[in-house]
Design a protein around this motif. Structure first.
Motif, short mmCIF file in Angstrom:
data_model
loop_
_atom_site.label_atom_id
_atom_site.label_comp_id
_atom_site.label_asym_id
_atom_site.label_seq_id
_atom_site.Cartn_x
_atom_site.Cartn_y
_atom_site.Cartn_z
N GLY A 146 4.09 11.58 4.10
CA GLY A 146 4.18 11.06 3.87
C GLY A 146 3.15 10.37 4.48
O GLY A 146 3.11 10.13 5.95
N PRO A 147 2.56 9.82 3.78
CA PRO A 147 1.25 8.88 4.07
C PRO A 147 1.92 7.63 4.89
O PRO A 147 2.84 7.08 4.66
CB PRO A 147 0.39 8.91 2.79
N ALA A 148 1.07 7.11 5.97
CA ALA A 148 1.14 6.24 6.65
C ALA A 148 0.66 5.24 6.48
O ALA A 148 -1.00 5.66 6.18
CB ALA A 148 1.34 6.13 8.21
N LYS A 172 0.96 -1.22 -0.07
CA LYS A 172 -0.17 -0.06 -0.23
C LYS A 172 0.54 1.31 -0.07
O LYS A 172 0.39 2.24 -1.03
CB LYS A 172 -1.12 -0.10 1.25
N SER A 173 1.97 1.60 0.78
CA SER A 173 3.03 2.29 0.27
C SER A 173 3.48 2.75 -0.89
O SER A 173 3.28 4.12 -1.19
CB SER A 173 4.16 1.94 1.23
N LEU A 174 3.82 1.80 -1.55
CA LEU A 174 4.05 1.38 -2.92
C LEU A 174 2.54 2.84 -3.53
O LEU A 174 3.19 3.08 -4.25
CB LEU A 174 4.95 0.37 -3.49
N LEU A 175 2.02 2.10 -3.69
CA LEU A 175 0.80 2.23 -4.14
C LEU A 175 0.68 4.14 -3.55
O LEU A 175 -0.15 5.36 -4.69
CB LEU A 175 -1.14 1.72 -3.78
N LEU A 176 0.39 4.87 -2.30
CA LEU A 176 0.19 6.07 -1.69
C LEU A 176 1.38 6.60 -2.76
O LEU A 176 1.35 7.76 -3.11
CB LEU A 176 0.25 5.80 -0.47
N THR A 177 3.03 6.17 -2.55
CA THR A 177 4.03 7.32 -2.65
C THR A 177 3.98 7.32 -4.42
O THR A 177 3.60 8.69 -4.65
CB THR A 177 4.71 7.12 -3.04
N GLY A 178 3.23 5.97 -5.38
CA GLY A 178 2.82 6.03 -6.91
C GLY A 178 1.96 7.37 -6.96
O GLY A 178 2.10 8.18 -8.06
N TYR A 179 0.98 7.44 -6.02
CA TYR A 179 -0.38 7.74 -5.78
C TYR A 179 0.07 9.53 -6.36
O TYR A 179 -0.27 11.04 -6.93
CB TYR A 179 -1.80 8.39 -5.27
N VAL A 180 1.01 10.66 -5.00
CA VAL A 180 1.55 11.44 -4.26
C VAL A 180 2.23 11.51 -6.05
O VAL A 180 2.52 13.06 -6.53
CB VAL A 180 2.96 11.18 -3.47
#
Length: 410
Positions: free
Chosen positions: A383-385, A315-323
């Motif tokens: 930095g989304p957790a 999920k972290s990779l999806l979140l940072t990819g979205y950013v």
């Protein structure tokens, strides 16, 4: 295209297997907090944390009083350390301990490491590592008459095995780097760098503050010698929560940490003359363990174990990819650049955005309930957790940032 990003956030949230974990966090209403994008600095508290702290104060501290030390508290630094090692660090039992602050533990381990390599007079570190790492090692070098070998790292990237190989030699006692660079989010290749250090006979030490609880870590498998990290970021331990230290089993009889306190004595309650170090990882302890401050970590380890670190990383990779996609589409036209790695295998859990004058945006962002982190010069860290942040929350925060950029006219 702008309308696609909110729709994509909604679709990602609908498909998120970790979405239910967000309900476990204490979250203010949207009027007070619209978008929290600083989980890489301070994690949100859990509802379970409030219950555990209340229970501890009323029942364990209030009910058992001094008896609590004999009923388990004395072992918490080790038992919680073992559990953290299992859930988040890839460390077998008997190698991880909870104690002190990150800074103090870096001093203990780095000082012990250089003393364990007598005759070697240099320590290798990089110019963009977190300040406390650099400051502590500078102090140790002054104490022990050591030479610091600085690797110049790009603030938008990070340390590489090739850079390390270019400077380590038979005079190197220790190398110290961060797994995830605090500024750029660069994810270092620990295993490869360790091999380089070990081939030269040096010890390898790692700062895990920005990776523990966010990025899978395999300390045993990667051949890490020593490691330190905090518990108040992705591990949600709370402000000033105690840090952790890892010392590889094979080194525990060789390294001697320098802060000789009573809790690290082989028989603390004998109160005898002279210091005799305890065996094993307990020897890293110095003073009385911060028991109350360890309570929140128990709640987060329950949650992290349930979620699984691999799912958190996905999920972290999806979140940072979205950013990254949002930055390219919404923010780049206003002069914003990504100051960090884009390749998934090279980025940790946060993205750094840069633009001249970004500091003046921080107050209006906070006023609207959008909370990123600011790092000089002109950097906003997003930095989304993964366990507490939704894609819609990221979208809302970056929407506000885009609107402020549009109004600024620059």
């Amino acid at each position: 295209m702008i309308d696609d990003l909110p729709a994509r956030a909604a679709a990602l949230d609908a498909a998120d297997p970790l979405a239910a974990f967000r309900a476990q966090f204490i979250t203010p209403p949207p009027a007070e907090l619209l978008s929290y994008l600083d989980g890489n600095s301070l994690g949100r508290p859990l509802e379970a944390t409030a219950r555990l702290v209340d229970e501890f104060i009323r029942e364990q501290w209030g009910g058992r009083l001094i008896r609590g030390w004999d009923e388990g508290w004395l072992e918490w630094p080790l038992t919680l350390g073992d559990r953290l090692g299992s859930v988040a660090l890839g460390a077998a039992p008997g190698q991880t301990v909870i104690a002190d602050s990150t800074t103090v533990l870096i001093y203990k381990l780095a000082r012990a490491a250089v003393d364990a390599r007598p005759g070697r007079r240099s320590v290798v570190l990089d110019t963009d590592n977190f300040p406390t790492d650099r400051y502590v090692v500078e102090g140790i070098a002054a104490e022990r008459g050591l030479r610091l070998v600085w690797i110049e790292t790009d603030p938008a990237a990070g340390i590489t095995p090739e850079q390390v190989a270019g400077v380590v030699d038979d005079d190197t006692a220790l190398v110290l780097f961060s797994h995830v660079a605090y500024r750029s989010g660069w994810l270092a290749d620990i295993a490869a760098i360790n091999r380089v250090a070990h081939a030269a006979g040096a010890l390898a030490m790692w700062d895990l503050c920005h990776s523990a609880g966010s990025v899978p870590v395999e300390l045993d498998e990667w051949g890490v010698d020593l490691a330190v990290g905090c518990t108040y970021k992705y591990l949600n331990g709370g402000p000033g929560a105690p840090a952790f230290a890892y010392l590889r089993q094979e080194l525990q009889g060789e390294l001697r940490q320098p802060i000789q306190g009573w809790m690290g004595h082989r028989a603390a309650f004998e109160m005898g003359p002279g210091y005799e170090a305890a065996t094993g990882i307990r020897a890293l302890l110095s003073g009385t363990p911060p028991i109350l401050a360890m309570v929140p970590l128990q709640a987060n380890l329950d949650m992290l174990e349930s979620a699984g670190i691999e799912a958190v990383r996905a999920k972290s990779l999806l979140l940072t990819g979205y950013v990254l996609d949002s930055a390219d589409e919404w923010l780049a036209p206003h002069g914003v650049v990504v100051a960090g790695p884009r390749e998934p295998s090279q980025r940790g859990g946060h993205v750094t955005l840069r633009r001249d004058g970004f500091k003046e945006f921080l107050e209006p962002l906070w006023d609207t309930g959008v909370i990123p982190d600011y790092r000089r010069p002109d950097g906003l860290r997003i930095g989304p957790a993964p366990l507490s942040t939704s894609f819609a929350e990221v979208c809302q925060g970056l929407t506000v940032l885009r609107e402020l950029l549009e109004k600024s006219g620059r």
